[in-house]
Design a protein around this motif. Structure first.
Motif, PDB file in Angstrom:
ATOM      1  N   ALA A  29      -3.221  -3.872  -1.906  1.00 24.23           N
ATOM      2  CA  ALA A  29      -3.822  -5.012  -1.312  1.00 24.23           C
ATOM      3  C   ALA A  29      -4.581  -4.341  -0.058  1.00 24.23           C
ATOM      4  O   ALA A  29      -5.735  -5.107   0.232  1.00 24.23           O
ATOM      5  CB  ALA A  29      -2.681  -5.862  -0.884  1.00 24.23           C
ATOM      6  N   SER A  30      -4.006  -3.355   0.713  1.00 17.66           N
ATOM      7  CA  SER A  30      -4.656  -3.005   1.782  1.00 17.66           C
ATOM      8  C   SER A  30      -5.909  -2.307   1.377  1.00 17.66           C
ATOM      9  O   SER A  30      -6.728  -1.916   2.291  1.00 17.66           O
ATOM     10  CB  SER A  30      -3.812  -2.148   2.629  1.00 17.66           C
ATOM     11  OG  SER A  30      -3.229  -0.970   1.738  1.00 17.66           O
ATOM     12  N   TRP A  78      -2.656   2.759   7.342  1.00 18.23           N
ATOM     13  CA  TRP A  78      -1.230   3.177   7.221  1.00 18.23           C
ATOM     14  C   TRP A  78      -0.577   4.284   8.113  1.00 18.23           C
ATOM     15  O   TRP A  78      -1.379   5.253   8.344  1.00 18.23           O
ATOM     16  CB  TRP A  78      -0.967   3.697   5.848  1.00 18.23           C
ATOM     17  CG  TRP A  78      -0.945   2.619   4.860  1.00 18.23           C
ATOM     18  CD1 TRP A  78      -2.079   1.700   4.399  1.00 18.23           C
ATOM     19  CD2 TRP A  78       0.257   1.923   3.958  1.00 18.23           C
ATOM     20  NE1 TRP A  78      -1.605   0.539   3.385  1.00 18.23           N
ATOM     21  CE2 TRP A  78      -0.374   0.744   3.133  1.00 18.23           C
ATOM     22  CE3 TRP A  78       1.586   2.290   4.245  1.00 18.23           C
ATOM     23  CZ2 TRP A  78       0.400   0.305   2.505  1.00 18.23           C
ATOM     24  CZ3 TRP A  78       2.365   1.604   3.293  1.00 18.23           C
ATOM     25  CH2 TRP A  78       1.798   0.361   2.526  1.00 18.23           C
ATOM     26  N   ASP A  88      -6.801  -7.180  -2.469  1.00 18.59           N
ATOM     27  CA  ASP A  88      -5.875  -7.888  -3.475  1.00 18.59           C
ATOM     28  C   ASP A  88      -5.141  -6.914  -4.365  1.00 18.59           C
ATOM     29  O   ASP A  88      -5.235  -5.683  -4.243  1.00 18.59           O
ATOM     30  CB  ASP A  88      -6.871  -8.947  -4.323  1.00 18.59           C
ATOM     31  CG  ASP A  88      -8.140  -8.388  -5.014  1.00 18.59           C
ATOM     32  OD1 ASP A  88      -7.934  -7.142  -5.614  1.00 18.59           O
ATOM     33  OD2 ASP A  88      -9.114  -8.735  -4.813  1.00 18.59           O
ATOM     34  N   THR A  89      -4.398  -7.474  -5.303  1.00 18.21           N
ATOM     35  CA  THR A  89      -3.679  -6.939  -6.323  1.00 18.21           C
ATOM     36  C   THR A  89      -3.963  -7.121  -7.756  1.00 18.21           C
ATOM     37  O   THR A  89      -3.120  -7.209  -8.742  1.00 18.21           O
ATOM     38  CB  THR A  89      -2.291  -7.165  -6.183  1.00 18.21           C
ATOM     39  OG1 THR A  89      -2.026  -8.683  -6.414  1.00 18.21           O
ATOM     40  CG2 THR A  89      -1.824  -6.624  -4.725  1.00 18.21           C
ATOM     41  N   HIS A 127       2.055   1.129  -4.433  1.00 17.64           N
ATOM     42  CA  HIS A 127       2.931   0.064  -3.941  1.00 17.64           C
ATOM     43  C   HIS A 127       1.849  -1.326  -3.938  1.00 17.64           C
ATOM     44  O   HIS A 127       0.661  -1.112  -3.571  1.00 17.64           O
ATOM     45  CB  HIS A 127       3.344   0.282  -2.500  1.00 17.64           C
ATOM     46  CG  HIS A 127       4.499  -0.847  -2.317  1.00 17.64           C
ATOM     47  ND1 HIS A 127       4.254  -2.116  -1.833  1.00 17.64           N
ATOM     48  CD2 HIS A 127       5.909  -0.936  -2.519  1.00 17.64           C
ATOM     49  CE1 HIS A 127       5.541  -2.738  -1.647  1.00 17.64           C
ATOM     50  NE2 HIS A 127       6.395  -1.926  -2.236  1.00 17.64           N
ATOM     51  N   PRO A 128       2.316  -2.553  -4.245  1.00 24.03           N
ATOM     52  CA  PRO A 128       1.494  -3.725  -4.139  1.00 24.03           C
ATOM     53  C   PRO A 128       0.949  -3.827  -2.869  1.00 24.03           C
ATOM     54  O   PRO A 128      -0.257  -4.238  -2.769  1.00 24.03           O
ATOM     55  CB  PRO A 128       2.406  -4.673  -4.432  1.00 24.03           C
ATOM     56  CG  PRO A 128       3.588  -4.219  -5.303  1.00 24.03           C
ATOM     57  CD  PRO A 128       3.716  -2.809  -4.895  1.00 24.03           C
ATOM     58  N   GLN A 129       1.558  -3.743  -1.588  1.00 30.32           N
ATOM     59  CA  GLN A 129       1.160  -3.781  -0.305  1.00 30.32           C
ATOM     60  C   GLN A 129      -0.238  -2.659  -0.300  1.00 30.32           C
ATOM     61  O   GLN A 129      -0.995  -3.261   0.394  1.00 30.32           O
ATOM     62  CB  GLN A 129       2.201  -3.776   0.521  1.00 30.32           C
ATOM     63  CG  GLN A 129       3.178  -4.731   0.664  1.00 30.32           C
ATOM     64  CD  GLN A 129       4.320  -4.749   1.843  1.00 30.32           C
ATOM     65  OE1 GLN A 129       4.321  -3.536   2.398  1.00 30.32           O
ATOM     66  NE2 GLN A 129       4.955  -5.596   1.845  1.00 30.32           N
ATOM     67  N   MET A 130       0.257  -1.515  -0.677  1.00 29.21           N
ATOM     68  CA  MET A 130      -0.984  -0.400  -0.708  1.00 29.21           C
ATOM     69  C   MET A 130      -2.116  -0.839  -1.181  1.00 29.21           C
ATOM     70  O   MET A 130      -3.180  -0.753  -0.745  1.00 29.21           O
ATOM     71  CB  MET A 130      -0.147   0.979  -1.050  1.00 29.21           C
ATOM     72  CG  MET A 130      -1.052   1.977  -0.708  1.00 29.21           C
ATOM     73  SD  MET A 130      -0.233   3.417  -1.360  1.00 29.21           S
ATOM     74  CE  MET A 130       0.726   3.895  -0.022  1.00 29.21           C
TER      75      MET A 130
END
Length: 473
Positions: A357-358, A255, A362-363, A352-355
């Motif tokens: 997942a990274s 990030w 996954d979420t 955050h969902p993207q965070m």
């Protein structure tokens, strides 16, 4: 008047011509010319004859000297070749000795007795050869079979073979050292991983214990602002522990920290050091965690019954109930409690969902929270978050346990700094050798990192980052 007579030149002319003709008679001229020519001819013949004899004699002398120089040059060339052959053999022997010495060193570790004996034999042989060459030099005995040229070629070939052997031995030694270093690196990695696990275990125990033992026998009648200050300080420690773990996860996942900081705070804040950008992320975490702090239960469950009377007793009981429990155990036993909903809501707002997942690939974590109300058991990030959320919830319950409810406050960007209500989150050293700095007369607030509180007349200063506190000279 009588006319003057012209002078007569005829008689004089005749006399002159007669005299001239007599002075240059043909017989006299011819005689003189013949004598002069004979004299010159004799002189030229004499000079030419003597010159030819001298040149021929000089040429003969030069030819003899040339013959003598050529023979001497042959002898000198043979001598030089012999010396060069001797020197070549010396260097070849030295190269062989170096190769043998390298083999002895290589055979020491791991120990190879056969290799040491072979190298020792070669060393003794080459030392004898050097001794013989030394005697040849002092005695001027330069005899080589079959010829000096052949001896030079043989010596150069021997030297090259020895050099190649030395490089091969050194290559084997470096390969062995590389394997040894690789094993050491693997061992150190295992030790580092073990140490990290121990550190995480110790950190978990420290975070879970929280050092709130001084509040074990606390009664509501003895509640004072000092107790609130103690819980507040432990809360800030756990917030920073979570922020540190979050930033490390962000960096590991690739990030852009600068972009995240600019999104949270804006790009108009000047940071004294690059590491200070973590305060912006801490500011975001505090802003989300303390949002609606002044409402009972953070205004998450407005339909819950809150007694009008003994409200302080109600929150103090909640404080004591959660204080002695571990966060994850409490969430597992009471997944529908107000604290569980608080953790679920705050986590979904922070991560955050993207965070997510990274971080985890996954979420599932947030999906399980939303759909089934489940909390993970083996997730370090959520474990740290749960302990931080527990401290914030305890601070919230303790704030509503006072008769005079605690008030939360923060200051906006650009406000003038006041040491009554604010403290700088950065300890400034004006004598720092790395950066020459000057303190401004009226520093301004860049952003609030941790909010402040007021309980009656007691003020807990909010922690701020002063963007214009320092200027580089």
């Amino acid at each position: 008047m009588p006319r003057p007579q012209r002078p007569s030149f005829r008689s004089n002319a005749k006399i002159s011509s007669r005299y001239f003709m007599e002075s240059v008679k043909p017989s006299a001229v011819t005689l003189r010319k013949s004598k002069l020519s004979r004299t010159l001819t004799k002189v030229l013949r004499a000079k030419s004859t003597s010159g030819i004899a001298q040149v021929e004699g000089l040429q003969n002398v030069k030819v003899d000297e040339g013959n003598m120089t050529h023979s001497e040059e042959d002898e000198e060339l043979k001598k030089k070749l012999a010396v060069e052959a001797l020197v070549s053999r010396v260097f070849a022997s030295i190269s062989t000795i170096k190769a043998s010495y390298a083999q002895v060193q290589y055979a020491q570790s791991p120990y190879d007795p056969d290799g040491i004996q072979d190298a020792d034999k070669v060393l003794v042989s080459e030392l004898k050869t050097l001794s013989e060459l030394k005697q040849c030099w002092f005695k001027k005995q330069f005899h080589f079979d079959p010829s000096p040229e052949g001896a030079i070629v043989a010596a150069e070939s021997k030297e090259l073979k020895s050099v190649i052997k030395t490089y091969r031995i050194m290559g084997k030694k470096f390969e062995w050292q590389t394997r040894l270093k690789d094993s050491e690196i693997l061992f150190l990695k295992e030790k580092l991983e073990e140490a990290n696990k121990q550190n995480k275990s110790i950190e978990k125990r420290l975070n879970q214990s929280g050092s709130l033992s001084s509040l074990d026998n606390l009664h509501i009648s003895g509640l004072s602002p000092s107790h609130f200050i103690s819980v507040f300080r432990h809360t800030v420690k756990l917030i920073r522990s979570f922020v540190k773990l979050l930033v490390n996860e962000m960096r590991s996942a690739g990030w852009d920290i600068d972009a995240s900081v600019n999104t949270i705070i804006g790009g108009d804040v000047v940071y004294l050091k690059e590491d200070h950008k973590c305060f912006a992320i801490e500011s975001f975490v505090c802003r989300e965690m303390f949002d609606s702090f002044n409402f009972p239960n953070f205004n998450l469950r407005p339909t819950d019954f809150l007694p009008d009377r003994n409200k302080t007793q109600f929150f103090f009981l909640n404080f004591n109930e959660l204080k002695s429990s571990k966060a994850k155990e409490y969430l597992g036993s009471k997944p529908k409690s107000a604290f569980a909903k608080f953790c679920r809501t705050k986590y979904l707002r922070l991560v955050h969902p993207q965070m997510e997942a990274s971080f985890f690939g996954d979420t599932k974590l947030r999906i399980n929270m939303v759909n089934g109300g489940e909390f993970p058991d083996d997730n370090d990030l959520f474990t740290s978050f749960a302990e931080m959320a527990k401290r914030v919830w305890l601070l919230h319950c303790l704030a509503f346990s006072f008769e005079a409810e605690a008030e939360i406050f923060q200051v906006g960007k650009g406000c003038r700094f006041s040491d009554v209500y604010m403290e700088s989150v950065v300890n400034v050293n004006v004598n720092d050798d790395e950066v020459a700095i000057a303190v401004e007369s009226e520093p301004q607030v860049g952003f609030t990192v941790v909010p402040g509180f007021k309980i009656g007349k007691t003020v807990l200063q909010c922690q701020v980052y002063l963007s214009q506190l320092l200027q580089q000279r």
